[in-house]
Every structure is written in C-alpha cells, then in structure tokens.
Design a protein around this motif. Structure first.
Motif, PDB file in Angstrom:
ATOM      1  N   PHE A  64      92.455  35.846  49.464  1.00 41.85           N
ATOM      2  CA  PHE A  64      91.883  35.468  48.426  1.00 41.85           C
ATOM      3  C   PHE A  64      92.992  35.275  47.102  1.00 41.85           C
ATOM      4  O   PHE A  64      92.978  34.298  46.160  1.00 41.85           O
ATOM      5  N   ALA A  65      93.815  36.083  47.007  1.00 40.19           N
ATOM      6  CA  ALA A  65      95.159  36.301  46.082  1.00 40.19           C
ATOM      7  C   ALA A  65      95.747  34.911  46.382  1.00 40.19           C
ATOM      8  O   ALA A  65      96.471  34.610  45.305  1.00 40.19           O
ATOM      9  N   SER A  66      95.718  34.114  47.421  1.00 41.72           N
ATOM     10  CA  SER A  66      96.492  32.880  47.395  1.00 41.72           C
ATOM     11  C   SER A  66      95.906  32.015  46.619  1.00 41.72           C
ATOM     12  O   SER A  66      96.663  31.041  46.378  1.00 41.72           O
ATOM     13  N   VAL A  67      94.488  31.978  46.387  1.00 40.83           N
ATOM     14  CA  VAL A  67      93.601  30.917  45.860  1.00 40.83           C
ATOM     15  C   VAL A  67      93.131  31.355  44.522  1.00 40.83           C
ATOM     16  O   VAL A  67      93.070  30.348  43.801  1.00 40.83           O
ATOM     17  N   GLN A  68      93.417  32.505  44.082  1.00 46.21           N
ATOM     18  CA  GLN A  68      92.904  32.990  42.919  1.00 46.21           C
ATOM     19  C   GLN A  68      93.499  32.307  41.601  1.00 46.21           C
ATOM     20  O   GLN A  68      92.795  32.147  40.729  1.00 46.21           O
ATOM     21  N   PRO A  69      94.850  32.084  41.873  1.00 47.97           N
ATOM     22  CA  PRO A  69      95.543  31.476  40.550  1.00 47.97           C
ATOM     23  C   PRO A  69      94.891  30.056  40.198  1.00 47.97           C
ATOM     24  O   PRO A  69      94.650  29.482  39.069  1.00 47.97           O
ATOM     25  N   VAL A  70      94.736  29.222  41.424  1.00 48.27           N
ATOM     26  CA  VAL A  70      94.011  28.020  41.228  1.00 48.27           C
ATOM     27  C   VAL A  70      92.595  28.256  40.629  1.00 48.27           C
ATOM     28  O   VAL A  70      92.229  27.482  39.669  1.00 48.27           O
ATOM     29  N   MET A  71      92.013  28.980  40.997  1.00 50.23           N
ATOM     30  CA  MET A  71      90.579  29.242  40.461  1.00 50.23           C
ATOM     31  C   MET A  71      90.621  29.710  39.050  1.00 50.23           C
ATOM     32  O   MET A  71      89.633  29.025  38.401  1.00 50.23           O
ATOM     33  N   LYS A  72      91.649  30.364  38.715  1.00 48.34           N
ATOM     34  CA  LYS A  72      91.725  31.003  37.426  1.00 48.34           C
ATOM     35  C   LYS A  72      92.121  29.782  36.381  1.00 48.34           C
ATOM     36  O   LYS A  72      91.500  29.568  35.369  1.00 48.34           O
ATOM     37  N   GLU A  73      92.972  29.016  37.069  1.00 41.88           N
ATOM     38  CA  GLU A  73      93.503  27.814  36.056  1.00 41.88           C
ATOM     39  C   GLU A  73      92.464  26.592  36.082  1.00 41.88           C
ATOM     40  O   GLU A  73      92.295  26.097  34.953  1.00 41.88           O
ATOM     41  N   ARG A  74      91.772  26.493  37.176  1.00 39.05           N
ATOM     42  CA  ARG A  74      90.997  25.283  37.088  1.00 39.05           C
ATOM     43  C   ARG A  74      89.390  25.400  36.943  1.00 39.05           C
ATOM     44  O   ARG A  74      88.715  24.543  36.824  1.00 39.05           O
ATOM     45  N   CYS A  75      88.973  26.642  37.299  1.00 37.85           N
ATOM     46  CA  CYS A  75      87.588  26.898  37.628  1.00 37.85           C
ATOM     47  C   CYS A  75      86.727  27.789  36.555  1.00 37.85           C
ATOM     48  O   CYS A  75      85.663  27.567  36.219  1.00 37.85           O
ATOM     49  N   LEU A  76      87.509  29.002  36.171  1.00 42.64           N
ATOM     50  CA  LEU A  76      87.081  29.846  35.375  1.00 42.64           C
ATOM     51  C   LEU A  76      86.272  29.527  33.976  1.00 42.64           C
ATOM     52  O   LEU A  76      85.797  30.141  33.278  1.00 42.64           O
ATOM     53  N   VAL A 119      83.226  19.895  46.782  1.00 42.68           N
ATOM     54  CA  VAL A 119      83.145  19.524  45.279  1.00 42.68           C
ATOM     55  C   VAL A 119      84.612  19.213  44.740  1.00 42.68           C
ATOM     56  O   VAL A 119      84.743  18.400  43.808  1.00 42.68           O
ATOM     57  N   ILE A 120      85.528  19.688  45.333  1.00 46.42           N
ATOM     58  CA  ILE A 120      86.984  19.594  44.749  1.00 46.42           C
ATOM     59  C   ILE A 120      87.270  18.320  45.343  1.00 46.42           C
ATOM     60  O   ILE A 120      88.323  17.684  44.784  1.00 46.42           O
ATOM     61  N   ARG A 121      86.977  17.861  46.343  1.00 41.82           N
ATOM     62  CA  ARG A 121      87.651  16.655  46.961  1.00 41.82           C
ATOM     63  C   ARG A 121      86.489  15.571  46.632  1.00 41.82           C
ATOM     64  O   ARG A 121      87.033  14.202  46.909  1.00 41.82           O
ATOM     65  N   GLY A 122      85.513  15.871  45.982  1.00 43.45           N
ATOM     66  CA  GLY A 122      84.698  14.540  45.585  1.00 43.45           C
ATOM     67  C   GLY A 122      83.729  13.996  46.461  1.00 43.45           C
ATOM     68  O   GLY A 122      83.900  12.739  46.394  1.00 43.45           O
ATOM     69  N   VAL A 123      83.475  14.759  47.477  1.00 42.42           N
ATOM     70  CA  VAL A 123      82.593  14.146  48.656  1.00 42.42           C
ATOM     71  C   VAL A 123      81.261  13.357  48.117  1.00 42.42           C
ATOM     72  O   VAL A 123      80.779  13.867  47.449  1.00 42.42           O
ATOM     73  N   PRO A 124      81.139  12.152  48.571  1.00 45.31           N
ATOM     74  CA  PRO A 124      80.074  11.307  48.186  1.00 45.31           C
ATOM     75  C   PRO A 124      78.511  12.548  48.287  1.00 45.31           C
ATOM     76  O   PRO A 124      78.726  12.766  49.280  1.00 45.31           O
ATOM     77  N   GLY A 125      77.997  12.253  47.304  1.00 47.39           N
ATOM     78  CA  GLY A 125      76.725  13.147  47.022  1.00 47.39           C
ATOM     79  C   GLY A 125      76.709  14.532  46.533  1.00 47.39           C
ATOM     80  O   GLY A 125      75.827  15.184  46.413  1.00 47.39           O
ATOM     81  N   HIS A 126      77.949  14.746  46.024  1.00 47.60           N
ATOM     82  CA  HIS A 126      78.301  16.091  45.552  1.00 47.60           C
ATOM     83  C   HIS A 126      79.123  16.009  44.120  1.00 47.60           C
ATOM     84  O   HIS A 126      80.045  14.747  44.194  1.00 47.60           O
ATOM     85  N   PRO A 127      78.871  16.395  42.966  1.00 44.75           N
ATOM     86  CA  PRO A 127      79.578  16.209  41.802  1.00 44.75           C
ATOM     87  C   PRO A 127      81.216  16.529  42.137  1.00 44.75           C
ATOM     88  O   PRO A 127      81.415  17.393  42.913  1.00 44.75           O
ATOM     89  N   LYS A 128      82.017  15.744  41.488  1.00 47.71           N
ATOM     90  CA  LYS A 128      83.570  15.769  41.413  1.00 47.71           C
ATOM     91  C   LYS A 128      83.847  17.047  40.433  1.00 47.71           C
ATOM     92  O   LYS A 128      83.458  17.119  39.455  1.00 47.71           O
ATOM     93  N   MET A 129      84.505  18.138  40.964  1.00 41.47           N
ATOM     94  CA  MET A 129      85.079  19.200  40.296  1.00 41.47           C
ATOM     95  C   MET A 129      86.331  19.298  40.090  1.00 41.47           C
ATOM     96  O   MET A 129      86.963  18.955  41.026  1.00 41.47           O
ATOM     97  N   PRO A 130      87.071  19.672  38.928  1.00 45.18           N
ATOM     98  CA  PRO A 130      86.458  19.905  38.003  1.00 45.18           C
ATOM     99  C   PRO A 130      86.102  18.446  37.211  1.00 45.18           C
ATOM    100  O   PRO A 130      86.505  17.499  37.528  1.00 45.18           O
ATOM    101  N   PRO A 131      84.880  18.546  36.497  1.00 47.66           N
ATOM    102  CA  PRO A 131      84.052  17.259  35.911  1.00 47.66           C
ATOM    103  C   PRO A 131      84.642  16.718  35.098  1.00 47.66           C
ATOM    104  O   PRO A 131      84.905  15.355  34.865  1.00 47.66           O
ATOM    105  N   GLN A 132      85.704  17.443  34.248  1.00 46.65           N
ATOM    106  CA  GLN A 132      86.901  16.621  33.305  1.00 46.65           C
ATOM    107  C   GLN A 132      88.198  17.009  33.450  1.00 46.65           C
ATOM    108  O   GLN A 132      88.479  18.213  34.010  1.00 46.65           O
ATOM    109  N   GLY A 133      88.852  16.148  32.998  1.00 41.68           N
ATOM    110  CA  GLY A 133      90.338  16.727  33.171  1.00 41.68           C
ATOM    111  C   GLY A 133      90.885  15.832  34.564  1.00 41.68           C
ATOM    112  O   GLY A 133      90.240  15.392  35.386  1.00 41.68           O
ATOM    113  N   ASP A 134      92.147  16.358  34.888  1.00 36.59           N
ATOM    114  CA  ASP A 134      92.609  15.920  35.985  1.00 36.59           C
ATOM    115  C   ASP A 134      92.078  16.842  37.670  1.00 36.59           C
ATOM    116  O   ASP A 134      91.637  17.925  37.121  1.00 36.59           O
TER     117      ASP A 134
END
Length: 154
Positions: A64-76, A119-134
């Motif tokens: 989890f420590a490997s992905v926590q920076p991504v989640m902190k930067e892009r999801c929190l 959702v991070i891949r924007g698979v059809p039928g799911h909202p794209k995350m993050p919804p705003q920004g890159d």
C-alpha cells in the motif's frame, strides 16, 4: 512368545496399509493446498470450476505504501475521511479495502475487475476519476494495478 507366519503377515500388512494411508493423506493434503480452483454451483444445479486470478506478473514487494502517494496526490481531495464522496476514503489502507457505499473497490489479485481500476482507466459504464483535471499517468495507473495484482497487501 513367538509369532506364527500368519500373525507376521497381518502385522506386516497393517504396517504397509498405515504407510499407504499416510502417503495418500499427504498427497490429498498437498493437492488441496496447491489447488487454486474454486467450485461454484450454477442455476441448473451443476457445478462449475473456475480458477481465480493469480498474482502472475505481479511486481514483488509492492505494498500500500507504493500507491499511497498516488492516492494522496490524486484522490484525497475528494475521498478523505468518513465523509468522502460515495463513502470512499483513501486516507488509510483499511478504509481503501473497506470500499464505499456501493461496496468494495478492490478485488484483491484482480485489477481488471476492481472498481478502482475501472474508474481510473475510464472503463465505459463507470465515471472517469479524477473527474476534473488531468487523468492519472500511465505509471500511476500501473502502480495501482500492480498493487492490486500483488493481492493489495497492506
């Protein structure tokens, strides 16, 4: 006390039988431990055997420590604490594994069927995350997928 030939044969056969049963038990145990198959019942009453996803190709040492920076930067910014959008909270491993209002977002060992990846891949039928920004970079998405593929360890 001396044993006759018949008594010796009975003792010998019991000893061989015990050894065979022991070896058979070990073999059954080993096969049961190695088996990745799961059996499920179908609506017709028959059974179907499917193999769950494996960690083949998973990056060793991913936690989890490997992905926590991504989640902190892009999801929190939207998914922080118990009031995170849709009940999803990326502030801790336990809260990520708990999921949100619609249930788990991680299927350990199975990134393709994990809501988070969808959702991070924007698979059809799911909202794209993050919804705003890159969107997340390919490296960030791969880090999340590798973590899930590795079994989503804490």
């Amino acid at each position: 006390m001396s044993l006759n030939q018949e008594q010796i044969m009975i003792i010998s056969n019991k000893s061989i039988l015990r050894q065979l049963l022991f070896v058979a038990g070990l073999a059954i145990f080993a096969v049961g431990c190695k088996s990745d198959d799961t059996t499920t019942s179908t609506a017709t009453g028959s059974t179907a055997t499917t193999a769950p996803p494996t960690n083949a190709g998973a990056t060793p040492g991913v936690t989890f420590a490997s992905v926590q920076p991504v989640m902190k930067e892009r999801c929190l910014q939207c998914h922080n604490g118990p009031t995170g959008k849709n009940g999803v909270d990326f502030s801790s491993y336990e809260s990520v594994m708990k999921g949100g209002k619609k249930g788990p977002i991680i299927k350990s060992g199975d990134p393709e069927n994990s809501l988070l990846v969808q959702v991070i891949r924007g698979v059809p039928g799911h909202p794209k995350m993050p919804p705003q920004g890159d969107p997340l970079t390919e490296d960030q998405m791969k880090a999340v997928e590798d973590w899930i593929k590795a079994g989503a360890p804490g």
